[in-house]
Design an enzyme around this catalytic site. Structure first.
Site, PDB file in Angstrom:
ATOM      1  N   ASN A 279       0.827  -1.206   0.000  1.00  0.00           N
ATOM      2  CA  ASN A 279       0.000   0.000   0.000  1.00  0.00           C
ATOM      3  C   ASN A 279       0.865   1.261   0.000  1.00  0.00           C
ATOM      4  O   ASN A 279       0.668   2.183   0.811  1.00  0.00           O
ATOM      5  CB  ASN A 279      -0.945   0.002   1.204  1.00  0.00           C
ATOM      6  N   HIS A 315      -9.756   3.734   8.117  1.00  0.00           N
ATOM      7  CA  HIS A 315     -10.232   2.417   7.688  1.00  0.00           C
ATOM      8  C   HIS A 315     -11.622   2.104   8.221  1.00  0.00           C
ATOM      9  O   HIS A 315     -12.376   1.367   7.590  1.00  0.00           O
ATOM     10  CB  HIS A 315      -9.263   1.318   8.147  1.00  0.00           C
TER      11      HIS A 315
END
Length: 428
Positions: A279, A315
Site C-alpha cells: 500500500n 479504515h
C-alpha cells in the site's frame, strides 16, 4: 425484484454480489451522490476559502466526518463492499488536494522536493477536480496520485515519446499478468482459509501449533486480495500514461503509481520491509500530509502514533483497526531495537554474516509471517468480541512475544554490546 436480478448477474459473471452492487451503485445508483457532494463541497472550499489554513482544516474536518458518518450508518458485523470503500480513497484525494493548493501559494524555496512536484499554482477548474476524483484508474481501490499528475496526464506530458501516445502496453500487461496471478492464488487458496473458521468450535479444538500455523497461512493468503487489486489497478494507470515516472539509467520507468513492491513483499524477512512494500501510495500520502505536517510537535514518535491513529479511523470505526495499527507500531519499535542490537553487537553481526544465515533467515521469516498475520486477525474480524475470542484461543502469543522482547532488549544490549561501542553511539 432487484435482488434476484443481481444474483443472476453475479452468477453469470462469476463475481461476488456485493462487488456487482458496488459497481452498479457507482455507475447508476443513488449512492453516487455521496461522492458528488464531497467533490462539489471541496471545489467550493478551494474557490471561496483560497490558500488558507482554514481551508485545510475545513476540508480535513468535512471530508473525514462525512466518511466516518458513512461508516457509522452503514456498519454491520461483517466485512462488506459498499459505497464507503471507494469513498475512503476519494477522501484522501480531496484532503490532499486542499494541501496541494495551499502549498501552491508558498515560495518554492520553502517547499520540499515532493511538495514542489504536487503544488498547484492556480485554482483548478470544476472539470479538472471531477476528472481527478473520478479517474477510472484510481477511483475504486486507488492508487493515490496528485491533481498535478493528472493535469500532466491530460496535457500529454506523461509519455516516453514526447507528443505521442506512450508505449505503455507491454509494461501495463506485465503488471496485469502479475496481478492476475496473485488473484488466481487468492481464488484457489482463500476458500480453504476463511475468516469465519476462526470463530468455529473446530478451530478452538485444534492444537496450539495448528492454530498458529493457520494464522500464518491465512495472513499470507488474505493479503493477496489487496495485492491483486492494487497491481491490476497499477496496470490501468500505466496503460493511460499516469504511471510514467521518467528515465533512470537510460530506462523508462512506469512505477509512478506503484502501490506494491511484490518481490520485496515476498522475500523480506522484516516487518518494516513488508510495510514499505505494501500500500505504498497510501503510506506515502500519510507520510506527506500527516506525519511530516506534524513536525511542529517536535517528536517523531508522537507524529508516528498520530499518523497510525489517523489511518486506523480512516479504515473504519471498529476496535480491530485500532488494535491492528497499535500492534504495527509496537512490532516496528521492537524490530528497530533488535536491528540496532544486531548492528552494534560484534557477536550478533558475525552470526548474521556466517554460514548459518540461511537457517536464521528461515526462522526469521517464520516469525515474520506468523506475526504479520496476527494483527490482521483484528483487522479482518474487527469486532471486539470476535478478535478477543481468537487471540484468547492462541493465548495472546503475539502480544506476549513482543512484550517480552521489548522488556529483555536492554539486558541483551548490556550483555552483547561492548561498553565502548555504546559510548561511541552516544557520541554520534
Amino acid at each position: 425484484m432487484a435482488a434476484p436480478l443481481l444474483e443472476q448477474l453475479s452468477e453469470s459473471l462469476g463475481s461476488p454480489e456485493p462487488a456487482i452492487r458496488l459497481i452498479l451503485s457507482i455507475l447508476i445508483g443513488s449512492q453516487l451522490y455521496h461522492s458528488v457532494v464531497c467533490v462539489l463541497v471541496q471545489f467550493l472550499m478551494l474557490r471561496l476559502m483560497g490558500r488558507t489554513v482554514t481551508a485545510i482544516l475545513c476540508s480535513f474536518t468535512f471530508q473525514m466526518l462525512y466518511l466516518l458518518a458513512g461508516y457509522y450508518y452503514t456498519a454491520t458485523e461483517e466485512y462488506d463492499i459498499k459505497w464507503t470503500m471507494p469513498h475512503c480513497v476519494l477522501t484522501l484525494k480531496l484532503i490532499g488536494l486542499a494541501f496541494d493548493y495551499y502549498d501552491g501559494g508558498k515560495e518554492p524555496s520553502k517547499l520540499s522536493a515532493e511538495q514542489k512536484e504536487s503544488a498547484l499554482r492556480s485554482v483548478p477548474s470544476l472539470l479538472e477536480v471531477c476528472g481527478f476524483s473520478y479517474f477510472y484508474g484510481g477511483f475504486l481501490v486507488g492508487p493515490q496520485f496528485t491533481l498535478r499528475s493528472y493535469q500532466r496526464l491530460v496535457a500529454r506530458e506523461l509519455t516516453d515519446c514526447p507528443g505521442k501516445v506512450p508505449n505503455s502496453v507491454v509494461p501495463a500487461m506485465k503488471r496485469f499478468a502479475l496481478g492476475f496471478l496473485c488473484l488466481v492464488i487468492y481464488a484457489i487458496f482463500s476458500p480453504h482459509y476463511p475468516d469465519s473458521y476462526y470463530l468455529t468450535d473446530e478451530y478452538e479444538a485444534q492444537p496450539f501449533w495448528y492454530r498458529c500455523v493457520f494464522i500464518l497461512l491465512w495472513g499470507k493468503i488474505i493479503l493477496y486480495k489487496y495485492v491483486s487489486c492494487w497491481v491490476i489497478a497499477e496496470g490501468v494507470c500505466i496503460l493511460t500514461g499516469l504511471g510514467y515516472n521518467g528515465v533512470v539509467d537510460g530506462k523508462h520507468q512506469w512505477n509512478a503509481c506503484a502501490n506494491m513492491k511484490v518481490w520485496l513483499f515476498e522475500t523480506t524477512p522484516l516487518f518494516g520491509g513488508t510495510i514499505s512494500s505494501f500500500n505504498i501510495n497510501t503510506n506515502a500520502w500519510a507520510a506527506r500530509h500527516v506525519f511530516k505536517r506534524l513536525k511542529f510537535l517536535g517528536n517523531k514518535t508522537l507524529s508516528h502514533v498520530a499518523t497510525l491513529f489517523f489511518l486506523s479511523i480512516w479504515h473504519g470505526l471498529h476496535s480491530g483497526y485500532i488494535l491492528c495499527f497499535s500492534m504495527e507500531f509496537f512490532i516496528i519499535t521492537v524490530e528497530r531495537q533488535a536491528q540496532a542490537l544486531v548492528r552494534d553487537s560484534p557477536v550478533l553481526t558475525k552470526l548474521a554474516n556466517s554460514a548459518l544465515y540461511p537457517l536464521i533467515y528461515v526462522v526469521q521469516q517464520f516469525i515474520h509471517w506468523l506475526f504479520m498475520g496476527y494483527p490482521l486477525v483484528a483487522f479482518s474480524i474487527f469486532s471486539y468480541d470476535k478478535w478477543l475470542k481468537v487471540y484468547s484461543s492462541v493465548y495472546f502469543c503475539g502480544h506476549l512475544f513482543f512484550l517480552v522482547a521489548y522488556l529483555i532488549m536492554p539486558y541483551l544490549r548490556k550483555a552483547l554490546v561492548p561498553k565502548n561501542e555504546g559510548r561511541e553511539k552516544k557520541q554520534e
